[in-house]
Enzyme design. Sequence first.
Site, PDB file in Angstrom:
ATOM      1  N   GLY A 111       0.817  -1.207   0.000  1.00 18.51           N
ATOM      2  CA  GLY A 111       0.000   0.000   0.000  1.00 18.51           C
ATOM      3  C   GLY A 111       0.850   1.256   0.000  1.00 18.51           C
ATOM      4  O   GLY A 111       2.064   1.219   0.214  1.00 18.51           O
ATOM      5  N   CYS A 112       0.192   2.383  -0.236  1.00 15.28           N
ATOM      6  CA  CYS A 112       0.911   3.659  -0.355  1.00 15.28           C
ATOM      7  C   CYS A 112       1.437   4.141   0.995  1.00 15.28           C
ATOM      8  O   CYS A 112       2.623   4.472   1.130  1.00 15.28           O
ATOM      9  CB  CYS A 112       0.005   4.708  -0.997  1.00 15.28           C
TER      10      CYS A 112
END
Length: 348
Positions: free
Chosen positions: A150-151
């Site tokens: 994920g970011c």
Amino acid sequence: MIKVGIIGATGYAGNELVRLLLGHKDAEIVWLGSRSYIDQNYSDVYRNMFKLVDAKCMDDNMEQLANEVDVIFTATPQGLCASLVNDEILSKTKIIDLSADFRLKDVNVYEQWYKLEHKAPQYIDEAVYGLCEINRDKVSKDTRIIANPGCYTTTSILTLYPMVKEGIINPDTIIIDAKSGTSGAGRGAKVANLFCEVNESMKAYGVGTHRHTPEIEEQLGYACGRDDLKLIFTPHLVPMNRGILVTAYANLAKDVTYEDVKAAYDKYYDKEYFVRVLPKDVCPETRWVEGSNFVDIGFKIEPRTNRLIMMGALDNLVKGAAGQAVQNMNLLFGLPENEGLQIAPMFP
């Protein structure tokens, strides 16, 4: 030439995949999947692709797609990839999943935090967590599934990993304050993301409950050899299109100088193309990584409270999503990791 299919091609991360792969000399996009825009010209959905992409959006038929491509990117909401994947598909093609379906190794943790029943838990163990700078040695030509991180997690882990691994900080004292542009919330229409709702305002959300928390805990737990690591992670939404800035705090576990901390970062990142450890007293800014696959990292020792302040910035749609996925594809097919990603950040 690597034949590529993208499921979820009309989301922000999907469009970023298209943008990056158009500049990749060894990749050819042959399938643009989108449930929302079937049979519509892709360049009608994204006008920036006019005269660059001459193709229509297709359904997300993964079984058919597996017969036509070497790798499938799934830039889709949580649960979709796991609901589509099966043994036959994995015998024909490779999958790089940008959702969280295969990131967490404990299916119970996934179901608890994402409030979803996992549809393909049998593939969790074999999926490689695709944080390239840390896990590249786990990716091989035999890898079938890569779980693209994920970011928020990419920013947080890369910022903290050397400090945890080298025992410079006490991992039980980690507090992560993260801020993201609105593209991180996706392209779907939501009242909370309307211009008047986000402009001239900042807000914390998912306080104590954000789903990237266990992902960060799991990966940093590996770094310090623990499976019980707990930390505080609080994300904020800020009124800009893209970018993530993480500021993390932790108690120092031993007396260190600036040179000690810098040496620890350099030990892990000095030869990393995409990780830039900034000069002393220079703080990361999202504007200096926008549109690129770079991560900028800085730090400051706070002797008054015996804490270390660590900062990281990246573009949530590139290194935090599509760029990292392309980096993983390069690893998977034995290409230079920066192929198609040697893009200077955009400014202004």
